[in-house]
Each structure stands twice: as C-alpha cells, then as structure tokens.
Design a protein around this motif. Structure first.
Motif, PDB file in Angstrom:
ATOM      1  N   GLU A 129       0.756  -1.291   0.020  1.00 26.70           N
ATOM      2  CA  GLU A 129       0.034   0.140  -0.016  1.00 26.70           C
ATOM      3  C   GLU A 129       0.774   1.281   0.088  1.00 26.70           C
ATOM      4  OE1 GLU A 129      -3.783   0.560   1.203  1.00 26.70           O
ATOM      5  OE2 GLU A 129      -4.000  -1.533   0.267  1.00 26.70           O
ATOM      6  N   GLY A 130       1.802   1.079   0.665  1.00 30.74           N
ATOM      7  CA  GLY A 130       2.899   2.240   0.664  1.00 30.74           C
ATOM      8  C   GLY A 130       3.575   2.576  -0.643  1.00 30.74           C
ATOM      9  N   GLU A 131       3.834   1.282  -1.606  1.00 28.95           N
ATOM     10  CA  GLU A 131       4.217   1.662  -2.511  1.00 28.95           C
ATOM     11  C   GLU A 131       3.223   2.188  -3.565  1.00 28.95           C
ATOM     12  OE1 GLU A 131       5.523  -2.303  -4.101  1.00 28.95           O
ATOM     13  OE2 GLU A 131       7.126  -2.437  -2.362  1.00 28.95           O
ATOM     14  N   LEU A 132       1.863   1.854  -3.285  1.00 31.59           N
ATOM     15  CA  LEU A 132       0.830   2.591  -4.306  1.00 31.59           C
ATOM     16  C   LEU A 132       0.571   3.907  -4.123  1.00 31.59           C
ATOM     17  CD1 LEU A 132      -2.083  -0.162  -3.921  1.00 31.59           C
ATOM     18  CD2 LEU A 132      -0.991   0.397  -6.058  1.00 31.59           C
ATOM     19  N   THR A 133       0.898   4.441  -2.806  1.00 35.03           N
ATOM     20  CA  THR A 133       0.790   5.832  -2.362  1.00 35.03           C
ATOM     21  C   THR A 133       1.970   6.605  -2.673  1.00 35.03           C
ATOM     22  OG1 THR A 133       0.845   5.240  -0.065  1.00 35.03           O
ATOM     23  CG2 THR A 133      -1.221   5.175  -0.921  1.00 35.03           C
ATOM     24  N   ALA A 134       2.982   5.976  -2.771  1.00 34.11           N
ATOM     25  CA  ALA A 134       4.238   6.698  -2.857  1.00 34.11           C
ATOM     26  C   ALA A 134       4.031   7.933  -4.008  1.00 34.11           C
ATOM     27  CB  ALA A 134       5.427   5.796  -3.352  1.00 34.11           C
ATOM     28  N   GLY A 135       4.458   9.024  -3.415  1.00 34.96           N
ATOM     29  CA  GLY A 135       4.335  10.109  -4.279  1.00 34.96           C
ATOM     30  C   GLY A 135       2.909  10.873  -4.448  1.00 34.96           C
ATOM     31  N   LEU A 136       2.069  10.342  -3.602  1.00 36.24           N
ATOM     32  CA  LEU A 136       0.939  10.944  -3.536  1.00 36.24           C
ATOM     33  C   LEU A 136       0.974  11.873  -2.310  1.00 36.24           C
ATOM     34  CD1 LEU A 136      -1.834   8.435  -4.449  1.00 36.24           C
ATOM     35  CD2 LEU A 136      -1.001  10.291  -5.955  1.00 36.24           C
ATOM     36  N   SER A 137       0.208  12.916  -2.496  1.00 34.87           N
ATOM     37  CA  SER A 137       0.159  13.818  -1.213  1.00 34.87           C
ATOM     38  C   SER A 137      -1.114  13.285  -0.226  1.00 34.87           C
ATOM     39  CB  SER A 137      -0.302  15.276  -1.639  1.00 34.87           C
ATOM     40  OG  SER A 137      -1.656  15.091  -1.965  1.00 34.87           O
ATOM     41  N   ALA A 138      -1.327  13.449   0.782  1.00 32.28           N
ATOM     42  CA  ALA A 138      -2.476  13.000   1.580  1.00 32.28           C
ATOM     43  C   ALA A 138      -3.868  13.333   1.032  1.00 32.28           C
ATOM     44  CB  ALA A 138      -2.143  13.548   3.056  1.00 32.28           C
ATOM     45  N   GLU A 139      -3.824  14.785   0.530  1.00 33.85           N
ATOM     46  CA  GLU A 139      -4.968  14.983  -0.087  1.00 33.85           C
ATOM     47  C   GLU A 139      -5.225  14.159  -1.506  1.00 33.85           C
ATOM     48  OE1 GLU A 139      -8.396  17.046  -1.252  1.00 33.85           O
ATOM     49  OE2 GLU A 139      -7.379  16.679   0.659  1.00 33.85           O
ATOM     50  N   ASP A 140      -4.121  13.877  -2.219  1.00 34.20           N
ATOM     51  CA  ASP A 140      -4.338  13.088  -3.477  1.00 34.20           C
ATOM     52  C   ASP A 140      -4.958  11.862  -3.059  1.00 34.20           C
ATOM     53  OD1 ASP A 140      -3.336  15.190  -5.138  1.00 34.20           O
ATOM     54  OD2 ASP A 140      -1.415  14.289  -5.273  1.00 34.20           O
ATOM     55  N   GLU A 141      -4.418  11.206  -2.165  1.00 33.68           N
ATOM     56  CA  GLU A 141      -4.786   9.822  -1.756  1.00 33.68           C
ATOM     57  C   GLU A 141      -6.113   9.897  -1.162  1.00 33.68           C
ATOM     58  OE1 GLU A 141      -4.030   6.245   1.523  1.00 33.68           O
ATOM     59  OE2 GLU A 141      -2.333   7.990   1.204  1.00 33.68           O
ATOM     60  N   ARG A 142      -6.730  10.867  -0.601  1.00 33.04           N
ATOM     61  CA  ARG A 142      -7.965  11.030  -0.303  1.00 33.04           C
ATOM     62  C   ARG A 142      -8.992  11.199  -1.481  1.00 33.04           C
ATOM     63  NH1 ARG A 142      -5.777  13.857   4.101  1.00 33.04           N
ATOM     64  NH2 ARG A 142      -6.282  16.017   3.084  1.00 33.04           N
ATOM     65  N   ILE A 143      -8.241  11.918  -2.498  1.00 31.31           N
ATOM     66  CA  ILE A 143      -9.152  12.063  -3.680  1.00 31.31           C
ATOM     67  C   ILE A 143      -9.152  10.650  -4.325  1.00 31.31           C
ATOM     68  CG2 ILE A 143      -9.340  12.977  -6.041  1.00 31.31           C
ATOM     69  CD1 ILE A 143      -7.978  15.441  -4.583  1.00 31.31           C
ATOM     70  N   VAL A 144      -8.203   9.879  -4.488  1.00 31.26           N
ATOM     71  CA  VAL A 144      -8.236   8.567  -5.101  1.00 31.26           C
ATOM     72  C   VAL A 144      -9.100   7.761  -4.445  1.00 31.26           C
ATOM     73  CG1 VAL A 144      -6.888   6.436  -5.530  1.00 31.26           C
ATOM     74  CG2 VAL A 144      -5.937   8.962  -6.362  1.00 31.26           C
ATOM     75  N   ARG A 145      -9.024   7.768  -3.013  1.00 34.27           N
ATOM     76  CA  ARG A 145      -9.930   6.664  -2.232  1.00 34.27           C
ATOM     77  C   ARG A 145     -11.242   7.112  -2.584  1.00 34.27           C
ATOM     78  NH1 ARG A 145      -7.640   3.530   1.433  1.00 34.27           N
ATOM     79  NH2 ARG A 145      -5.308   3.731   1.650  1.00 34.27           N
ATOM     80  N   ARG A 146     -11.765   8.357  -2.648  1.00 34.94           N
ATOM     81  CA  ARG A 146     -13.101   8.918  -2.663  1.00 34.94           C
ATOM     82  C   ARG A 146     -13.564   8.507  -4.084  1.00 34.94           C
ATOM     83  NH1 ARG A 146     -12.522  14.230  -2.240  1.00 34.94           N
ATOM     84  NH2 ARG A 146     -12.078  13.831   0.124  1.00 34.94           N
ATOM     85  N   TRP A 147     -12.503   8.607  -5.032  1.00 36.81           N
ATOM     86  CA  TRP A 147     -13.057   8.305  -6.476  1.00 36.81           C
ATOM     87  C   TRP A 147     -13.363   6.687  -6.597  1.00 36.81           C
ATOM     88  CZ3 TRP A 147     -10.528   5.558 -10.355  1.00 36.81           C
ATOM     89  CH2 TRP A 147     -11.285   5.601 -11.443  1.00 36.81           C
ATOM     90  N   LEU A 148     -12.231   5.994  -6.154  1.00 34.13           N
ATOM     91  CA  LEU A 148     -12.716   4.697  -6.135  1.00 34.13           C
ATOM     92  C   LEU A 148     -13.871   3.987  -5.355  1.00 34.13           C
ATOM     93  CD1 LEU A 148      -8.918   3.372  -5.684  1.00 34.13           C
ATOM     94  CD2 LEU A 148     -10.242   3.103  -7.765  1.00 34.13           C
ATOM     95  N   VAL A 149     -14.211   4.714  -4.082  1.00 34.92           N
ATOM     96  CA  VAL A 149     -15.512   4.405  -3.496  1.00 34.92           C
ATOM     97  C   VAL A 149     -16.513   4.895  -4.493  1.00 34.92           C
ATOM     98  CG1 VAL A 149     -16.670   4.895  -1.657  1.00 34.92           C
ATOM     99  CG2 VAL A 149     -14.435   4.324  -1.229  1.00 34.92           C
TER     100      VAL A 149
END
Length: 157
Positions: A129-149
């Motif tokens: 999971e750390g490799e998946l989110t490497a390079g993403l800001s916390a906000e970018d990760e929240r956006i990706v998670r929100r989009w996937l949901v």
C-alpha cells in the motif's frame, strides 16, 4: 510483471490503449490485475492468495459472518468462497460455528492462528500500500480513495 515480448505488436502496460488514453474501465482492470499479482507474490511464501487475504480481512473486520455475507464482502462467488473457507479451515486459520437460530447457517470466525497469519499478511500488504501511494500527497490519496469508492457505489441508473 512479465516483460513484453519485443516481437509482439501488443503494447506494454502504460502504452497505447493500455496507457493514459485507454478506457478507464480497462485501466482499472489492468491496475487491479497488476496489484493482485504483487499481492500474490508478497503473500505467496505464507501460503496465502489475495482472495484468501480478503477473506481473512473481512472475517476480522466483521466476525461471525455467513458464507453468503462473506462472499459479498470479499467480492467472490459463493462457490469460490466455499473452496477458500474449506482450505483455510483445513489449515486451522478459521472455525465454523452453528448459527444460534438457523441451524443450516454457519458463522465463520478466525482462529488464533488465523489472526496471527492475518497480522503477518497485513505487514506485507502495508508495504505494498505504501508503494501504491508513494508520490501522492495525503490530499491526493483522499481524492483517489473517494473516487474509487464512488466508482464502486454508483449503481449506473
């Protein structure tokens, strides 16, 4: 991932329709396939597949599930889940108990060894999971998670 055959006309992941210009649905499936392969490699020496990890994870999060409920949560067919549950039970990772009211329904719970196995798996999955989110800001990760949901919860009507 396997290296593409240099003599093949099939584009490598990230190229052509397998790249940023491809259909989102295809790209989601391509990413899911690549992630599943990484999961299977990371968990392989523990004797755990990605569907087994999903099953163990959902049982830990929601104890006492029936096979039908567990299949829905783990995104597996009831037939596939039955095989996974039988294998995990044979390995001593989970136990079945009869339902208090409905005799034909059995609840499934993790055993102590199943909880230990899940802990070991989670350490490895946390690295992935750390490799998946490497390079993403916390906000970018929240956006990706929100989009996937959102993709998963939109019924399309």
């Amino acid at each position: 991932m396997r290296k593409p055959d240099p003599h093949s006309s099939i584009p490598a992941p990230g190229e052509g329709k397998r790249g940023e210009e491809g259909y989102l649905g295809y790209l989601l499936r391509q990413a899911a396939g690549a992630h599943r392969l990484r999961m299977d490699r990371a968990l392989g020496d523990l004797g755990v597949t990605q569907p087994q990890f999903a099953t163990l994870t959902m049982l830990a999060a929601y104890p006492g599930l029936s096979n039908a409920d567990l299949a829905r949560l783990a995104l597996l067919t009831p037939q596939t889940l039955s095989v996974i549950v039988a294998n995990l039970e044979r390995a001593g990772s989970l136990m079945r108990k009869p339902h208090a009211v409905h005799g034909r329904i059995q609840h499934i719970d993790l055993s102590d060894s199943g909880r230990a196995l899940l802990r070991a798996c989670r350490e490895r999955v946390k690295r992935l999971e750390g490799e998946l989110t490497a390079g993403l800001s916390a906000e970018d990760e929240r956006i990706v998670r929100r989009w996937l949901v959102g993709v998963a919860t939109t019924d399309g009507d």
